[in-house]
Design an enzyme around this catalytic site. Structure first.
Site, PDB file in Angstrom:
ATOM      1  CD  GLU A  70      -2.907  -1.147   2.336  1.00  0.00           C
ATOM      2  OE1 GLU A  70      -2.498  -0.779   3.453  1.00  0.00           O
ATOM      3  OE2 GLU A  70      -4.068  -1.483   2.103  1.00  0.00           O
ATOM      4  CE  LYS A 117       6.620   5.980   1.560  1.00  0.00           C
ATOM      5  NZ  LYS A 117       6.759   4.578   1.150  1.00  0.00           N
ATOM      6  CG  LEU A 142       3.519 -10.996  -4.364  1.00  0.00           C
ATOM      7  CD1 LEU A 142       2.368 -11.370  -3.438  1.00  0.00           C
ATOM      8  CD2 LEU A 142       4.705 -10.492  -3.563  1.00  0.00           C
ATOM      9  CB  THR A 150      10.975  -1.937  -3.416  1.00  0.00           C
ATOM     10  OG1 THR A 150      11.107  -3.029  -2.488  1.00  0.00           O
ATOM     11  CG2 THR A 150      11.929  -0.821  -3.032  1.00  0.00           C
ATOM     12  CD  GLU A 191      28.264  -0.119 -11.109  1.00  0.00           C
ATOM     13  OE1 GLU A 191      28.232   0.448 -12.225  1.00  0.00           O
ATOM     14  OE2 GLU A 191      29.313  -0.412 -10.513  1.00  0.00           O
TER      15      GLU A 191
END
Length: 504
Positions: A52, A81, A335, A346, A433
């Protein structure tokens, strides 16, 4: 003589956030005039739905779809956020922030952190948050969208916190309006070509068959296609990320939602708190080697700041990734491709990254091994870089007050992370990187925030005179103060979005 069959019929197995994000992006970018897009899902199978909280790249995804942001805020009960507040991570009683904004401003090609470290070494204020506008706004509970370019004030970077189930439903409506077909049903078998091994169709429990040229596995942890049918294999990262359980529960809202997610380190893991418009999301990520599911559930329920709105749900997982996320004519997204705990929000970004890579490498025919190899290589690098960033939270801590934290202190770490920590310890940078999601400013916020103070800094930071350095630091600080002073409270700005007053 005809060539290989071209991809025309795309089948997405599984809904939820991953499935409907994939469907929405495909419908928007490739359309349903030349291609058919079918999503198969079953109402009998629940979705995980704990992802969420997001990070700023979600704005790019919504922009790709052409979503009106105020409508999105209303439809998903979203809040804004500005970053993550970490409580008790470096040591009990200590709090720091990982804000989304830039740390100061780079000068003469050298990162700002080096000039700041020089100033601190000379007796300056060691509070790095004072040079990040998002951190200041987060502390004050303020938010505002800002113009893209304002010369004397920094731009505000942000993401969202939203109800994942509402987001999936919103994207379902978006997708179906653009021609995506939804098929209800539970998959019983997967048919593969006897010679090529390519997936040809899936058969549902009612006997009906859905055929396709290319399949996207969004079936969650079980990986119905990528693992069940194609046996891609799984790389277990438990030795570096010992948490293997999460218990989640929503509770009532007790205060105006703040523009941040909170992560609190506790006895056997960490606890999240995500404020939405209508409720607060809570969860406890833990290792069952150090606390039982019942004990963790009871601890989470005790620590809620309001009555629970549902029964707690326990999720079981193994941190890691599929050895190959694209096999034959199937790509795993979400998933089904792997799992990294949501410590840095993430989960949804990794869905987005896989979708973006799939669009960039979209196959012409059913079997494109070169494209699959490139996809797998690029996504592996993404997963590994995020993995190292999450592990760093556990390793760079002085906590040793419980068996779990002593285990984290003593556990091994990947060589890639070891090199980063040594570089940071020496001169305050980790040498990121190009492919890495988290940049120097992100690493600095976490490592310095948890108490790892560099012994030195970039030598070119000494080029500026003391007076010039003070002048530039004062200018950056003044710009941040001007920006934050004009920002309303997060709650006030949220109300404007819900009333349709603001633009975007």
């Amino acid at each position: 003589m005809t060539g290989p069959a071209r991809v025309r019929d795309i089948v997405i197995v599984g809904g939820g956030t991953a499935g409907w994000m994939t469907a929405a992006a495909l419908a928007k970018v490739i359309g349903t005039q030349t291609y058919s897009i079918t999503l198969v899902e079953s109402d009998e199978i629940g979705t995980v739905g704990v992802g969420e909280a997001t990070i700023p790249p979600i704005l790019l995804f919504n922009k790709l779809l052409g979503i009106d942001e105020n409508e999105f805020i209303r439809e998903t009960n979203a809040t804004f956020k500005l970053g993550i507040q970490f409580v008790d991570w470096g040591r009990p009683g200590h709090t720091y922030m990982h804000p989304f904004g830039l740390f100061g401003a780079d000068m003469n090609g050298v990162g700002f952190s080096h000039y700041w470290l020089r100033a601190v070494a000379a007796g300056g204020d060691p509070d790095n948050h004072r040079f990040v506008a998002e951190a200041e706004a987060l502390r004050l509970g303020r938010f505002m969208r800002t113009p893209q370019k304002t010369p004397d004030k920094p731009q505000i970077n942000y993401a969202f916190q939203f109800d994942a189930s509402l987001y999936a439903a919103y994207l379902r409506r978006f997708s179906e309006k653009r021609g995506v077909k939804r098929t209800e049903g539970k998959i019983s078998t997967v048919a593969r070509h006897p010679e090529s091994g390519l997936i040809e169709s899936v058969t549902l429990a009612d006997g009906s068959t859905v055929r396709g040229d290319f399949f996207v596995d969004c079936s969650g942890f079980r990986g119905l296609l990528i693992e069940g049918a194609l046996q891609a294999g799984y790389e277990d990262w438990t030795n570096w990320l010992p948490a293997n359980r999460a218990v989640a529960v929503p509770c009532d809202r007790v205060e105006d939602p703040g523009p941040y997610t909170r992560s609190t380190a506790v006895e056997a893991g960490w606890q999240w708190r995500i404020p939405l418009q209508h409720r607060t999301g809570n969860g406890y990520v833990f290792s069952d080697a150090f606390i039982s599911e019942d004990e963790a559930t009871a601890a989470l329920m005790r620590r809620l700041d309001a009555p629970a709105q549902a029964e707690p749900r326990v999720l079981r997982f193994v941190a890691g990734r599929r050895r190959k996320g694209w096999v034959a004519n199937c790509v795993a997204i979400g998933l089904s491709s792997g799992f990294l705990e949501p410590l840095e929000s993430t989960s949804i970004h990794l869905i987005q990254a896989a979708i973006s890579k799939l669009l960039a490498l979209f196959p012409t025919t059913r079997n494109e091994p070169e494209l699959a190899e490139r996809f797998n290589r690029d996504l592996d690098l993404q997963y590994e870089s995020v993995r190292d960033f999450i592990i760093a939270h556990y390793k760079v801590s002085t906590r040793d007050d419980t068996p779990f934290w002593r285990h984290c202190r003593d556990m091994a770490m990947p060589d890639t992370l070891q090199a980063k920590l040594e570089s940071f310890r020496a001169r305050g940078e980790v040498m990121v990187e190009n492919h890495e999601l988290f940049r120097e400013t992100n690493w600095f916020a976490i490592l310095y925030g948890q108490g790892l103070v560099p012994e030195g800094y970039h030598p070119l930071a000494d080029v500026l005179s003391d007076d010039e350095l003070k002048l530039r630091l004062a200018g950056i600080r003044a710009g941040i103060e001007r920006r934050v002073a004009e920002m309303p409270s997060h709650e006030a700005f949220l109300r404007q979005c819900l009333e349709g007053v603001t633009r975007r």
